[in-house]
Design a protein around this motif. Structure first.
Motif, mmCIF file in Angstrom:
data_model
loop_
_atom_site.group_PDB
_atom_site.id
_atom_site.type_symbol
_atom_site.label_atom_id
_atom_site.label_comp_id
_atom_site.label_asym_id
_atom_site.label_seq_id
_atom_site.Cartn_x
_atom_site.Cartn_y
_atom_site.Cartn_z
ATOM 1 N N MET A 1 -6.554 -10.485 -2.639
ATOM 2 C CA MET A 1 -5.686 -9.672 -3.480
ATOM 3 C C MET A 1 -6.503 -8.651 -4.255
ATOM 4 N N GLY A 2 -6.006 -7.408 -4.317
ATOM 5 C CA GLY A 2 -6.636 -6.392 -5.128
ATOM 6 C C GLY A 2 -6.171 -6.485 -6.569
ATOM 7 N N VAL A 3 -6.836 -5.733 -7.441
ATOM 8 C CA VAL A 3 -6.521 -5.824 -8.868
ATOM 9 C C VAL A 3 -5.113 -5.338 -9.179
ATOM 10 N N PHE A 4 -4.570 -4.436 -8.369
ATOM 11 C CA PHE A 4 -3.235 -3.909 -8.647
ATOM 12 C C PHE A 4 -2.126 -4.845 -8.174
ATOM 13 N N ASP A 5 -2.476 -5.842 -7.385
ATOM 14 C CA ASP A 5 -1.460 -6.787 -6.906
ATOM 15 C C ASP A 5 -0.948 -7.693 -8.023
ATOM 16 N N ASP A 6 -1.681 -7.776 -9.130
ATOM 17 C CA ASP A 6 -1.249 -8.600 -10.257
ATOM 18 C C ASP A 6 -0.242 -7.894 -11.158
ATOM 19 N N LEU A 7 0.029 -6.616 -10.908
ATOM 20 C CA LEU A 7 0.978 -5.877 -11.738
ATOM 21 C C LEU A 7 2.390 -6.159 -11.226
ATOM 22 N N VAL A 8 3.110 -6.973 -11.962
ATOM 23 C CA VAL A 8 4.416 -7.450 -11.519
ATOM 24 C C VAL A 8 5.467 -6.368 -11.684
ATOM 25 N N GLY A 9 6.104 -6.001 -10.567
ATOM 26 C CA GLY A 9 7.201 -5.036 -10.616
ATOM 27 C C GLY A 9 6.802 -3.626 -10.996
ATOM 28 N N GLN A 10 5.535 -3.253 -10.790
ATOM 29 C CA GLN A 10 5.044 -1.928 -11.202
ATOM 30 C C GLN A 10 4.489 -1.163 -10.007
ATOM 31 N N GLU A 11 5.226 -1.153 -8.910
ATOM 32 C CA GLU A 11 4.727 -0.547 -7.678
ATOM 33 C C GLU A 11 4.420 0.946 -7.849
ATOM 34 N N ARG A 12 5.300 1.673 -8.550
ATOM 35 C CA ARG A 12 5.089 3.122 -8.701
ATOM 36 C C ARG A 12 3.846 3.407 -9.534
ATOM 37 N N ALA A 13 3.686 2.694 -10.649
ATOM 38 C CA ALA A 13 2.501 2.894 -11.491
ATOM 39 C C ALA A 13 1.238 2.506 -10.735
ATOM 40 N N ALA A 14 1.301 1.416 -9.981
ATOM 41 C CA ALA A 14 0.133 0.972 -9.217
ATOM 42 C C ALA A 14 -0.281 2.014 -8.190
ATOM 43 N N ALA A 15 0.687 2.642 -7.545
ATOM 44 C CA ALA A 15 0.365 3.674 -6.561
ATOM 45 C C ALA A 15 -0.335 4.862 -7.223
ATOM 46 N N THR A 16 0.137 5.256 -8.396
ATOM 47 C CA THR A 16 -0.491 6.353 -9.131
ATOM 48 C C THR A 16 -1.936 6.013 -9.484
#
Length: 393
Positions: A1-16
């Motif tokens: 798992m990458g560090v952004f995979d822990d951001l729950v429900g924040q797909e758009r912010a993670a992509a940015t």
């Protein structure tokens, strides 16, 4: 798992943030680095994961693989030990200009490991006006490899001149299903308990985790949600206010007691208390008494802040309860945070009007504003409970 995979429900912010981390790596390699900037503002409702998103972005900037989640760089960011990461957590009522100036000096240094120097400022909205002005100057003219990550509930909580110089990352309230899935898969919480905690916490991930794993947290919530039913007279209103404030005081004392003791012990040792040898005595050396007084003042401010935060969490539970009452009154088919108290919701919905419910919600929000303005907690909460009992007064 990458560090952004822990951001729950924040797909758009993670992509940015993924794109920005890639741009940062390109910039370090001599490219243009389009999409990377030196100042970021992370905003979102409580519990949405502002600090977690900022920390994940930090790991991605430090990591050669832009946030793999398992290398030494990512691990050091996760535990807060990376030498180029400065984490600021205001523990008192505000963050002053002296602290900000010291922070700016530390942030001006070159990165130890050659990539970036990151300042992660949690609750940046607590900075005073003077501190905000000093911070603005640092953001306007940053060193080449210094990155500022500011976290606040909303852009409006920051000075307009600061937010205009930051790239905005907006986080949203995570869906109940996503939070429940995290609790069930990462914390081994039974599905029914995970769903209850996620729904009751209204997307606040840390709060959901506490409700799922801590029986005392569930008991405190139960006590708060029993308040509306108990308000049968003015005397009961005063007693309910006393219980709520006393519970907050006890919890704040429990949270800060151990930390206070360790801080005082470390300070006394630093100033030579108990030392032996030529020129030393068993008391505090010169300057120690003043430093101890400053520490005690900061600890009092932290205790006050903790008490307010505990009360505010209870008030938000009450807001959610009355919002659910309003939903029942209008027959809205929405998820109810207080579904576990459906009998109370139905009873109050029948016994009052939607206008009464809105006035009660206004009374709770007014109490929150008064607490933020340093009104006595006991007086503010008493006024609120009386308004909940008689919303038209």
């Amino acid at each position: 798992m990458g560090v952004f995979d822990d951001l729950v429900g924040q797909e758009r912010a993670a992509a940015t943030l993924r794109r920005a981390a890639a741009a940062g790596a390109d910039l370090l390699a001599g490219g243009r680095g389009t999409g990377m900037t030196h100042a970021w503002l992370f905003t979102g409702p409580p519990g949405s994961g502002r600090e977690e998103a900022a920390r994940a972005f930090t790991a991605a900037l430090f990591c050669p693989d832009q946030g793999c989640g398992h290398c030494d760089m990512c691990h050091q960011v996760e535990v807060g030990s990376h030498p180029d990461l400065e984490i600021v957590r205001p523990q008192g009522l505000s963050y002053g200009i002296k602290d900000t100036r010291r922070l700016i000096l530390r942030a001006a240094g070159a990165p130890t490991l050659g990539r970036w120097r990151v300042v992660l400022f949690e609750d940046a909205d607590r900075a005073t006006e003077g501190a905000s002005n000093a911070l603005l100057k640092a953001i306007e003219e940053p060193p080449p490899k210094t990155v500022w990550l500011l976290c606040a509930p909303s852009p409006d909580d920051m000075m307009i001149t600061i937010r205009s110089r930051c790239r905005l990352v907006t986080l949203v309230t995570p869906p109940t299903a996503a939070v429940a899935h995290v609790l069930a898969t990462r914390e081994n919480v039974p599905p029914a308990m995970a769903e209850f905690a996620a729904r009751a916490a209204q997307g606040h991930i840390d709060r959901a985790r506490r409700l799922a794993l801590d029986a005392e947290a569930r008991a405190r919530r139960e006590a708060v949600l029993s308040i509306p039913r108990s308000l049968t007279g003015v005397g009961e209103c005063v007693m309910a206010a006393e219980r709520l404030v006393k519970t907050a005081e006890d919890e704040a004392a429990a949270v800060t007691a151990v930390l206070n003791e360790s801080e005082i012990t470390e300070l006394r040792q630093a100033y030579g208390e108990g030392s032996t040898g030529k020129g030393l005595n068993r008391g505090l050396i010169r300057g120690g008494a003043g430093a101890l007084k400053d520490l005690e003042d900061r600890q009092k401010s932290r205790a006050t802040r903790t008490k307010r935060d505990v009360i505010d969490a209870s008030l938000l539970d009450l807001v959610a309860f009355y919002r659910d009452v309003l939903a029942v009154q209008f027959g809205a088919h929405v998820e109810l945070a207080s579904e576990d108290r459906r009998a109370d919701l139905d009873e109050l919905a029948r016994a009052s009007t939607p206008e009464d419910t809105l006035r009660r919600i206004d009374a709770i929000m007014r109490c929150r504003r008064r607490l933020a303005s340093n009104v006595s907690p006991q007086m503010a909460v008493e006024s609120m409970t009386i308004s909940l009992h008689r919303p038209r007064l």
